[in-house]
Design a protein around this motif. Sequence first.
Motif, PDB file in Angstrom:
ATOM      1  N   LYS A 220       0.824  -1.210   0.000  1.00 57.05           N
ATOM      2  CA  LYS A 220       0.000   0.000   0.000  1.00 57.05           C
ATOM      3  C   LYS A 220       0.862   1.266   0.000  1.00 57.05           C
ATOM      4  CE  LYS A 220      -3.819  -2.282   2.426  1.00 57.05           C
ATOM      5  NZ  LYS A 220      -4.637  -2.331   3.659  1.00 57.05           N
ATOM      6  N   LEU A 221       2.044   1.183   0.603  1.00 47.23           N
ATOM      7  CA  LEU A 221       2.946   2.329   0.601  1.00 47.23           C
ATOM      8  C   LEU A 221       3.682   2.425  -0.727  1.00 47.23           C
ATOM      9  CD1 LEU A 221       4.647   2.025   4.130  1.00 47.23           C
ATOM     10  CD2 LEU A 221       2.619   3.356   3.506  1.00 47.23           C
ATOM     11  N   ASP A 222       3.960   3.651  -1.137  1.00 46.83           N
ATOM     12  CA  ASP A 222       4.813   3.846  -2.307  1.00 46.83           C
ATOM     13  C   ASP A 222       6.285   3.748  -1.928  1.00 46.83           C
ATOM     14  OD1 ASP A 222       2.801   4.569  -4.379  1.00 46.83           O
ATOM     15  OD2 ASP A 222       2.403   6.220  -2.997  1.00 46.83           O
ATOM     16  N   GLU A 223       6.572   4.171  -0.704  1.00 44.69           N
ATOM     17  CA  GLU A 223       7.970   4.246  -0.301  1.00 44.69           C
ATOM     18  C   GLU A 223       8.092   4.054   1.211  1.00 44.69           C
ATOM     19  OE1 GLU A 223      10.961   7.883  -0.624  1.00 44.69           O
ATOM     20  OE2 GLU A 223      10.315   7.163  -2.610  1.00 44.69           O
ATOM     21  N   LEU A 224       9.123   3.346   1.597  1.00 43.54           N
ATOM     22  CA  LEU A 224       9.460   3.157   3.005  1.00 43.54           C
ATOM     23  C   LEU A 224      10.894   3.626   3.189  1.00 43.54           C
ATOM     24  CD1 LEU A 224       8.880   1.994   5.847  1.00 43.54           C
ATOM     25  CD2 LEU A 224       9.638  -0.235   4.980  1.00 43.54           C
ATOM     26  N   GLN A 225      11.082   4.613   4.065  1.00 40.40           N
ATOM     27  CA  GLN A 225      12.413   5.144   4.322  1.00 40.40           C
ATOM     28  C   GLN A 225      12.850   4.764   5.734  1.00 40.40           C
ATOM     29  OE1 GLN A 225      12.320   9.367   3.737  1.00 40.40           O
ATOM     30  NE2 GLN A 225      11.678   9.233   1.594  1.00 40.40           N
ATOM     31  N   VAL A 226      14.110   4.423   5.880  1.00 37.65           N
ATOM     32  CA  VAL A 226      14.694   4.175   7.200  1.00 37.65           C
ATOM     33  C   VAL A 226      15.694   5.295   7.449  1.00 37.65           C
ATOM     34  CG1 VAL A 226      15.933   2.563   8.670  1.00 37.65           C
ATOM     35  CG2 VAL A 226      14.443   1.696   6.854  1.00 37.65           C
ATOM     36  N   ILE A 227      15.445   6.097   8.480  1.00 31.87           N
ATOM     37  CA  ILE A 227      16.293   7.245   8.810  1.00 31.87           C
ATOM     38  C   ILE A 227      17.081   6.904  10.070  1.00 31.87           C
ATOM     39  CG2 ILE A 227      16.354   9.721   9.249  1.00 31.87           C
ATOM     40  CD1 ILE A 227      15.037   8.980   6.577  1.00 31.87           C
ATOM     41  N   PHE A 228      18.401   7.029   9.998  1.00 31.97           N
ATOM     42  CA  PHE A 228      19.259   6.619  11.104  1.00 31.97           C
ATOM     43  C   PHE A 228      19.573   7.782  12.039  1.00 31.97           C
ATOM     44  CE2 PHE A 228      20.422   3.684   7.590  1.00 31.97           C
ATOM     45  CZ  PHE A 228      19.862   2.546   8.149  1.00 31.97           C
ATOM     46  N   TYR A 229      19.421   7.510  13.343  1.00 36.32           N
ATOM     47  CA  TYR A 229      19.754   8.476  14.398  1.00 36.32           C
ATOM     48  C   TYR A 229      20.827   7.878  15.295  1.00 36.32           C
ATOM     49  CZ  TYR A 229      15.579  11.251  13.283  1.00 36.32           C
ATOM     50  OH  TYR A 229      14.634  12.030  12.659  1.00 36.32           O
ATOM     51  N   ASP A 230      21.563   8.761  15.966  1.00 42.29           N
ATOM     52  CA  ASP A 230      22.621   8.291  16.851  1.00 42.29           C
ATOM     53  C   ASP A 230      22.096   7.666  18.130  1.00 42.29           C
ATOM     54  OD1 ASP A 230      24.561   8.994  15.120  1.00 42.29           O
ATOM     55  OD2 ASP A 230      25.323  10.713  16.247  1.00 42.29           O
ATOM     56  N   ASN A 231      20.917   8.064  18.579  1.00 34.80           N
ATOM     57  CA  ASN A 231      20.372   7.504  19.810  1.00 34.80           C
ATOM     58  C   ASN A 231      18.860   7.703  19.850  1.00 34.80           C
ATOM     59  OD1 ASN A 231      19.720  10.110  21.197  1.00 34.80           O
ATOM     60  ND2 ASN A 231      21.936  10.400  21.024  1.00 34.80           N
ATOM     61  N   PRO A 232      18.161   6.960  20.724  1.00 38.58           N
ATOM     62  CA  PRO A 232      16.704   7.048  20.777  1.00 38.58           C
ATOM     63  C   PRO A 232      16.188   8.443  21.109  1.00 38.58           C
ATOM     64  CG  PRO A 232      17.463   5.087  21.912  1.00 38.58           C
ATOM     65  CD  PRO A 232      18.681   5.904  21.608  1.00 38.58           C
ATOM     66  N   ALA A 233      16.893   9.180  21.988  1.00 33.61           N
ATOM     67  CA  ALA A 233      16.408  10.505  22.377  1.00 33.61           C
ATOM     68  C   ALA A 233      16.321  11.428  21.163  1.00 33.61           C
ATOM     69  CB  ALA A 233      17.329  11.104  23.439  1.00 33.61           C
ATOM     70  N   ALA A 234      17.315  11.353  20.287  1.00 35.04           N
ATOM     71  CA  ALA A 234      17.290  12.174  19.073  1.00 35.04           C
ATOM     72  C   ALA A 234      16.153  11.742  18.150  1.00 35.04           C
ATOM     73  CB  ALA A 234      18.632  12.072  18.354  1.00 35.04           C
ATOM     74  N   ALA A 235      15.926  10.440  18.064  1.00 39.70           N
ATOM     75  CA  ALA A 235      14.840   9.940  17.226  1.00 39.70           C
ATOM     76  C   ALA A 235      13.481  10.349  17.772  1.00 39.70           C
ATOM     77  CB  ALA A 235      14.932   8.420  17.113  1.00 39.70           C
ATOM     78  N   ILE A 236      13.354  10.408  19.104  1.00 38.85           N
ATOM     79  CA  ILE A 236      12.108  10.845  19.726  1.00 38.85           C
ATOM     80  C   ILE A 236      11.801  12.283  19.306  1.00 38.85           C
ATOM     81  CG2 ILE A 236      11.046  11.471  21.928  1.00 38.85           C
ATOM     82  CD1 ILE A 236      10.977   8.498  21.361  1.00 38.85           C
ATOM     83  N   VAL A 237      12.834  13.132  19.290  1.00 41.07           N
ATOM     84  CA  VAL A 237      12.662  14.508  18.825  1.00 41.07           C
ATOM     85  C   VAL A 237      12.134  14.508  17.393  1.00 41.07           C
ATOM     86  CG1 VAL A 237      13.839  16.670  18.269  1.00 41.07           C
ATOM     87  CG2 VAL A 237      14.433  15.436  20.362  1.00 41.07           C
TER      88      VAL A 237
END
Length: 603
Positions: A220-237
Amino acid sequence: MRKWLARLVTLGVALVIAGQGQAALAQDPGAGKKIVRMGATQSVDSMNPFLAVRLISTAVHRWTYGFLTVPDSKTLQPSPDLAESWTTSPDGLTWTFKIRQAKWSDGKPVTADDAAWTFNKIMTDEAAKTANGPAVENFESVSASGQDLTIKLKAPQASMLDNPIPILPKHVWEKVTDIANATGDTYPSVSSGPYIATEHKKDQFIKLTANPNYWRGRPKLDELQVIFYDNPAAAIVGLEKGDIDLIGRLFPPDFQALTGKPNIEQWNKQGRRAAYLQINHGATTTDDKPVGDGHPALKDPKVRTALHYAIDKQKLVADVQGGLAKPADGSIVPPMYTDFFWEATGADKITFDPAKANQILDEAGYKKGADGVRTMPDGKRKLEFRFSIHTDTPVEDKLAEYLTGFLKEIGITLTTNRLDSSKFTEETGVTGLFDIAISGWSVNPDPEEVMATHLCSRRPDANGEGGGTESFYCNPEFEKLYQEQLKELDRPKRAEILKQMQKKLYTDAPVIAIYYPNDLEAYRKDRITSITSIPEGNGLIYGGSGYWPFFTMDAKATAASGGSTGGGSNTGLIVGIAAAVVVVGGAAIFLARRRKGAADERE
């Protein structure tokens, strides 16, 4: 410390400057497309499926390649994938798989020859064994005839339908002459799964696009992106800002920080992971030669039993895991796998009882000195143990704090030993330079591989090669049970044997299970419109086994302006990197602690 922080800040600024173009490229949504951006705190180690061992890498390969079978979305039992059906001989030694009529993403047909080539490559090429070598150790031969794939085994194998190897296109990969140095980053990839890898910037992002030739139909999705962060706190932001749409494998404090946030749906489900203490009860190599410097007291099963009685698992769950786990009264298979889960009851059950722990140690001759610390029965050495944890993992620091207090109550001193991921792997799995260590495993629907990490053969050899042990355990009764379950094709009977193996680990205590962490994930409900977990109804998303959640996931299309309807921007990854510089703590980037070619979900 100040110099280290200065270097880190400088590095962070450099990453921000260098990464702006790639970040914008990764997050450019494209008007009218359905795009989901998943945050990850572990970068891909290789896009080459023969070499990839990290959790995120194997997840990407499950989204892009087909397997012989996949876990059923409702039961988690093996169900057809590229193999649409199969038969086995009466003696269980010959398996014939009928490969379905399907196409690779470049339009060429998928054949049994693709599967045969993949398996034979792993059987004959040492480098190709890196990711999944043990999965073909019992294979005698593999051949193809038309769409029929025939695998002959050396001995019956009950886990045959849970083979973790992605099937690769022979016409692409047979041209690769050096598997050990092949990056696998030629795009677009030639795939047979729901998605095609179309772009990858190391440590920054992966872009996957829907495979129109997928045999189940286009995702159903056209695109799936995986974005890399250095740690969970940054990803939460990033999640809160709308720069990413989903994140999984969160630690309890990061998950709890999202409570009440607008447009955020929290996903708290029973997990597939067991967390346990690895005890150095006398590490040896495969030729039974002692290795390492483990404390001699830990060779005594009475000491290990006393340790178990001294641990308040309920308190660990409440205070270390924020209530987001289940205390472990069992072993290394989590309760979500109801068929295989074993839990101690009655006289077998070890409960929190410091008085009992003290009594055991007193009777065994470990006397307390004037300082309250016990000594060996000969009086020559105090019971002072090291506790090895991963660097920069606050949850493990907190665990160490509580365990130190618990063991002090029974006259044992515990000192925290913080190690980076590679050093941790080396000391707890090869050199034996530890006393007690935190460990764990994300268990697949078939628990055979996690049980195999406690076999004699999983110890390292005299040269420090091989290995993948979780305990340096070597017990003849456990080995016998392992071979019995391997040959038992009746599922309920096999489950009982696997439970006996878990009971053996519980009793001998080369590892002590402390809790089963919940699977903690979160997503933006203003972007993602539907998700089907695995298993369906009350299962997992990114943390689950297989591709089902990302094949069935649906999302709002991006706005005509090129911006996200959820309010995201092209600055998400840049903000994430900057935040990683100033956030102290967060999760370390874990390389899967595994033997050359162990299960795809270990860390």
